[in-house]
Design a protein around this motif. Sequence first.
Motif, PDB file in Angstrom:
ATOM      1  N   ASP A  87       0.822  -1.214   0.000  1.00  0.00           N
ATOM      2  CA  ASP A  87       0.000   0.000   0.000  1.00  0.00           C
ATOM      3  C   ASP A  87       0.860   1.270   0.000  1.00  0.00           C
ATOM      4  O   ASP A  87       2.082   1.201  -0.037  1.00  0.00           O
ATOM      5  CB  ASP A  87      -1.017  -0.032   1.158  1.00  0.00           C
ATOM      6  N   GLU A  88       0.184   2.414   0.037  1.00  0.00           N
ATOM      7  CA  GLU A  88       0.884   3.703  -0.075  1.00  0.00           C
ATOM      8  C   GLU A  88       1.951   3.879   1.005  1.00  0.00           C
ATOM      9  O   GLU A  88       2.989   4.497   0.784  1.00  0.00           O
ATOM     10  CB  GLU A  88      -0.114   4.876   0.029  1.00  0.00           C
ATOM     11  N   GLU A  89       1.695   3.337   2.195  1.00  0.00           N
ATOM     12  CA  GLU A  89       2.672   3.497   3.284  1.00  0.00           C
ATOM     13  C   GLU A  89       3.802   2.466   3.213  1.00  0.00           C
ATOM     14  O   GLU A  89       4.657   2.433   4.083  1.00  0.00           O
ATOM     15  CB  GLU A  89       1.979   3.394   4.648  1.00  0.00           C
ATOM     16  N   GLY A  90       3.733   1.627   2.222  1.00  0.00           N
ATOM     17  CA  GLY A  90       4.782   0.617   2.070  1.00  0.00           C
ATOM     18  C   GLY A  90       4.491  -0.667   2.836  1.00  0.00           C
ATOM     19  O   GLY A  90       5.329  -1.553   2.949  1.00  0.00           O
ATOM     20  N   LEU A  91       3.299  -0.752   3.401  1.00  0.00           N
ATOM     21  CA  LEU A  91       2.926  -1.954   4.156  1.00  0.00           C
ATOM     22  C   LEU A  91       2.610  -3.089   3.179  1.00  0.00           C
ATOM     23  O   LEU A  91       1.861  -2.914   2.227  1.00  0.00           O
ATOM     24  CB  LEU A  91       1.696  -1.653   5.014  1.00  0.00           C
TER      25      LEU A  91
END
Lengths: 175, 584
Positions: free
Chosen positions: B55-59
């Motif tokens: 996802d956008e947060e890198g998760l």
Amino acid sequence: MNCCKGEHSNKSKLGMENIDFKKLDLILEKYRDISGSLISVLQEVQEIYSYLPMEVLNYIADKMKIKPAKVHGVATFYTQFRLKPVGKYMIMLCQGTACHVNGSKAIEEALSDELNIKEGETTEDNLFTLNNVACLGCCSLSPVMMINDETYGKLTPEKARKIVREMKEKEQKVV
Amino acid sequence: MKIVIGQGSCGIAAGANKVYSEIEKEIGERGLQVDVELTGCIGMCFLEPIVDVIDEEGLKTTYVNVTPEMAKEIIEKHILKNQAINEYSIVADDLSILKKQKRVALRNCGLINPENIDEYIQKGGYKAIEKCVKEMSPDEVIEEVKKSGLRGRGGAGFPTWFKWEAARKSSDSIKYIVCNADEGDPGAFMDRSILEGDPHSLIEGMLIGGFAIGAKEGIIYVRAEYPLAILRLKKAIKQAREKGFLGTNIFGEEGFDFDLRIKAGAGAFVCGEETALIASLEGERGMPRLKPPFPAQKGYWGRPTNINNVETLANIPWILEKSGEVFSAMGTEKSKGTKVFALTGKIKKGGLVEVPMGIPLKEIIFDIGGGIINDRKFKAVQMGGPSGGCIPAQLIDTPVDYESITKTGAIMGSGGMVVMDEGTCMVDMARFFLEFTRKESCGKCIHCRIGTKRMLEILTRICEGQGKDGDIELLEELGIKIKEGSLCGLGQTAPNPVLSTIRYFRDEYESHIYHKKCPAKQCISLLTYSILKEKCVGCGLCGRQCPVNAIEGEIKKSHKIDQEKCIKCGKCKDVCKFEAVELM
């Protein structure tokens, strides 16, 4: 033992007419100045004809100025090279250790039975060739087989039968 | 949002391509702004196809054993509604497999897109060669490799620095560095994984090697059975050329020229041997040549040639980047660093694992591999393929390092570990390997050519119940003679699978020969199917399935198998619902 050149001299003349040498010449031209390129030449030539006809081997020997015996020697040394035509579907059944431990023998028996051919043979309708091959490197999915470019893993005898049966049916519909 | 799909050969075989097309189709139809990328093999082959959603947060959420239907659902729920689907994602127990490993050679496999050089560069790629060229002399590079203690990962475990130094010292204006990617050991696929998953680490390793020994040309000899590896390598070489890592005056350094080409092998196990590989490169039959002269003195076209295997070379950039000491801090006194193992056979969690040298076999098989399928009894692990041997259960605490493994009669080899349970017949295993070496013997040495054939004949007759008194001793004698009378590694090690199984499982050989029994119930000729009177209800199902009409009996009365007719196909046992068919 007969010399391969003499044995096939009559057939060669007949066979030569059906072989398109244009593509072959292109390959030979590409590798003309590269020494030690016999294996690469044979690999590319096999791509065209799907096997290496005797006439073609002799032609390569002639053009590359290598003894026919040597060309034949290299062509028979490596398992990749085929001297006989193969079926439309090339079944490569993995004989790696993991596949063996997980029952590749039973897969071979099932396929042999389903196609009515032995390992190394081609079906009469030229649809299938069954070959045992060295490890395909997909050991975690063993037993594995590859048909043309597609790999099939976690085989059971029933699953293997089903795969080729579906291919057979598909071909019959086309006809 | 980004979706990454594992597309090594094993992932593709498990159906990753279909998953990939489904995801692309769904994204296209819905007009979504999502990057879809591919990556190599993370090593958890038993979970393929694997799909990561980042996802956008890198998760990162890792979905395993994904089918096209599941992929559609992932798009609908996770991508569109941002709801991760827990029941499809990897469980903690499987994830812990990665934590127990130390990934050096496989550092980027399954994490970066192998078809995009920028991702390799972002991970610090091509920094090591830059450091070598700008700050170090070739001798210093060799010294660093010496400090690391790196030994060849392809089989014999020869110190890498020693080979490099020998090639460096050979005075010739033309030298070659060759990568042996002819991974022929059945059951080993780490080289394929590196070639497919991180080709630039190999290219950088070869650049460093070329710089150290003074070679301007490198050749990668790849098995023809690895079409995807060849494809990815070609792309990688092209990109490296475009970026100026291959070519002339690399890094602006006057006179440092290096380029690479690929040569596809044509299927011959013996070409894994250095001199046979050179013969094959020269377009000849792949037959070994006498040593000396060693390839480091006179190799490809008579020029000094250094040959290293894929995994060895993939370690090199890491060593030069982090220093030889950091590498040698891992492992044992004589076996430094890490080693990749291909864990296959009757194992729950098969795949590729990279661990520090010296950890016990038990940890690899049980802690990382999860133990034996169906929790059956562990019997042995085969290491080193056709040149190796079987390590029995009582030696499961053996540490994996070159010397300890050799002491058991197996070899480290390229790192194939085929796990066997009580249902694996060790005589059949030996026969399997001899069939392989008999076929692959190039025919140059009589001992290897004829000896392996004779050994195979003896093993076949033992498996078929025709074994004779004295066969075991004859196998031992032949084995020793073949080892002594063969020129290359293939013949010198071909008897190992037989000798090691005789050493640890002599009773199994004896049982085949003297009692005509196969304890693992695998050798068909030695099996008997019979119907247990007390369990048979006389349903007649087995009789209808029997392909040779060997089963007789009246309905509702117990049946009987005619042993003369029985072909031992096992169909009766498969179909019986009352467990009335017994296999002895």
